[in-house]
Design a protein around this motif. Structure first.
Motif, PDB file in Angstrom:
ATOM      1  N   GLN A 192       0.820  -1.222   0.000  1.00 20.00           N
ATOM      2  CA  GLN A 192       0.000   0.000   0.000  1.00 20.00           C
ATOM      3  C   GLN A 192       0.854   1.272   0.000  1.00 20.00           C
ATOM      4  OE1 GLN A 192       0.195  -2.276   2.414  1.00 20.00           O
ATOM      5  NE2 GLN A 192       0.109  -1.383   4.472  1.00 20.00           N
ATOM      6  N   ASP A 193       2.151   1.148   0.298  1.00 19.43           N
ATOM      7  CA  ASP A 193       3.043   2.325   0.342  1.00 19.43           C
ATOM      8  C   ASP A 193       4.061   2.307  -0.793  1.00 19.43           C
ATOM      9  OD1 ASP A 193       1.816   2.972   2.764  1.00 19.43           O
ATOM     10  OD2 ASP A 193       3.272   1.813   3.913  1.00 19.43           O
ATOM     11  N   GLN A 194       3.734   1.568  -1.851  1.00 17.40           N
ATOM     12  CA  GLN A 194       4.680   1.400  -2.944  1.00 17.40           C
ATOM     13  C   GLN A 194       5.138   2.741  -3.537  1.00 17.40           C
ATOM     14  OE1 GLN A 194       5.812  -1.641  -3.432  1.00 17.40           O
ATOM     15  NE2 GLN A 194       7.302  -0.846  -4.894  1.00 17.40           N
ATOM     16  N   SER A 195       4.209   3.724  -3.533  1.00 17.55           N
ATOM     17  CA  SER A 195       4.565   5.022  -4.117  1.00 17.55           C
ATOM     18  C   SER A 195       5.723   5.678  -3.342  1.00 17.55           C
ATOM     19  CB  SER A 195       3.346   5.947  -4.136  1.00 17.55           C
ATOM     20  OG  SER A 195       2.892   6.118  -2.832  1.00 17.55           O
ATOM     21  N   GLU A 196       5.852   5.371  -2.056  1.00 20.24           N
ATOM     22  CA  GLU A 196       6.962   5.942  -1.262  1.00 20.24           C
ATOM     23  C   GLU A 196       8.302   5.432  -1.784  1.00 20.24           C
ATOM     24  OE1 GLU A 196       6.528   8.101   1.323  1.00 20.24           O
ATOM     25  OE2 GLU A 196       4.378   8.027   0.890  1.00 20.24           O
ATOM     26  N   LEU A 197       8.294   4.144  -2.153  1.00 22.42           N
ATOM     27  CA  LEU A 197       9.527   3.524  -2.653  1.00 22.42           C
ATOM     28  C   LEU A 197       9.879   4.086  -4.031  1.00 22.42           C
ATOM     29  CD1 LEU A 197      11.657   1.445  -1.951  1.00 22.42           C
ATOM     30  CD2 LEU A 197      10.175  -0.345  -2.849  1.00 22.42           C
ATOM     31  N   THR A 198       8.842   4.251  -4.866  1.00 20.99           N
ATOM     32  CA  THR A 198       9.079   4.817  -6.204  1.00 20.99           C
ATOM     33  C   THR A 198       9.616   6.240  -6.074  1.00 20.99           C
ATOM     34  OG1 THR A 198       7.165   3.551  -6.847  1.00 20.99           O
ATOM     35  CG2 THR A 198       7.969   5.119  -8.460  1.00 20.99           C
TER      36      THR A 198
END
Ligand code: FAD
Length: 291
Positions: free
Chosen positions: A104-110
């Motif tokens: 759910q926090d993949q955008s943080e990694l991107t």
């Protein structure tokens, strides 16, 4: 051409004070080191710190200059560690570090990846890992993680062993260390409670202790947890990206782990708050249930 041997006074026996004193003694200078804290260095930031040498991770929250200094440090540390006596050498590991985020926090990694590219200008030294590659590198991580970013060019070292080893090396090289001694500085002079001492050079390594002369210095409070467990193994530091806080876990000798760190704009040195402890420990549990 021979260089003159100087008498050098250093105020502050944290990591910087110890490292500088050690290298100057190795070059034959006379060094006197003062610290207001005890010999073990428990007052110094490096006693608490996680010991990561992490130019890529730092680049994301700083700038190119810090990144370049971090890369320099990465080349220096293995050399310095080798110069310490073999039986006292702190563990230096160069396995890289791993950045992960929950689905759910993949955008943080991107975003982390984009920021990294923005500062470094290339993709050297870091690469995306697929789920199988991630879990084969770190089998004890929560199996929900779908991707990881491996920052290959990062290392970490056992900072507490280093601290003690540096203290011993200073004594063996004839350095004069004075602990539990608060000092003030003036050009060429160090004022101690028993009177002023004059040196050819004076170096100020007091960190935040120098604030009266540098009012622009700002303290940042970093709280950490220390956990010991034989129930899991991590082979490198792991960073967890999260919208509210970012957590890292750094493996240390004897199944210890350092988990940190809060970054609170404050010079308060009181014990960790209950809120910080709960936030770090619940994030830790999501990283690897064995915790
Ligand atoms: C939780 C945490 C995690 C960290 N993790 C990392 C990491 O993973 N990687 C990394 O690179 N960095 C990390 N850091 C930062 C790193 O620890 C510091 O940048 C570094 O240790 C600073 O060293 P220093 O010697 O400059 O200062 P300090 O450690 O602050 O040392 C200053 C010394 O001066 C002494 N002193 C102060 N005033 C006086 C006085 N008037 N008279 C005599 N003595 C005085 C103090 O007692 C102290 O021993 C972390 C820091 C924290 C808090």
């Amino acid at each position: 051409m021979s260089h003159a041997k100087l008498s050098i006074g250093i105020a502050g026996a944290g990591l910087l004070g110890r490292l500088i004193a050690w290298q100057l003694l190795r070059k034959g200078h006379r060094v006197m080191l003062f610290d207001r804290g005890p010999e073990h260095g428990t007052q110094a930031a490096a006693w608490t710190a996680a010991g990561m040498v992490a130019p890529l991770s730092e680049a994301v929250v700083s700038d190119r200059f810090i990144y370049d200094m971090g890369r320099y440090a990465l080349r220096q540390w293995p050399q310095w560690v080798k110069q310490l006596p073999a039986h006292r050498r702190p563990l230096w590991q160069f396995n890289g570090s791993l950045v992960v985020a929950h689905p759910q926090d993949q955008s943080e990694l991107t975003q982390f990846y984009r920021d990294l590219y923005h500062v470094t200008g290339d993709t050297q030294g870091y690469q995306w890992l697929t789920r199988p590659a991630l879990h084969s590198l770190e089998p004890d991580l929560n199996d929900q993680f779908q991707h990881g970013l491996l920052l290959e060019n990062e290392g970490h070292l056992d900072n507490r062993t280093l601290f003690t080893a540096l203290g011993n090396a200073l004594r063996e090289l004839g350095g004069h260390c004075v602990f539990d001694c608060e000092v003030e500085l003036e050009s060429g002079l160090i004022h101690t409670p028993s009177g002023p001492r004059r040196f050819d050079q004076v170096i100020d390594c007091r960190g935040m202790g120098a604030k009266s002369g540098f009012p622009e210095l700002r303290g940042v409070r970093g709280e950490i947890l220390q956990v010991q467990t034989r129930d899991l193994t991590l082979n490198r530091p792991i960073r967890l990206m999260h919208p509210r806080y970012q957590l890292y876990v750094v493996p240390k000798p004897d199944h210890h782990f350092v988990i940190g760190a809060t970054q609170i704009e404050s010079e308060d040195r009181s014990p960790m708050s209950l809120q910080s402890s709960l936030e770090l420990s619940s994030a830790l549990y999501t990283l690897a249930p064995a915790f």
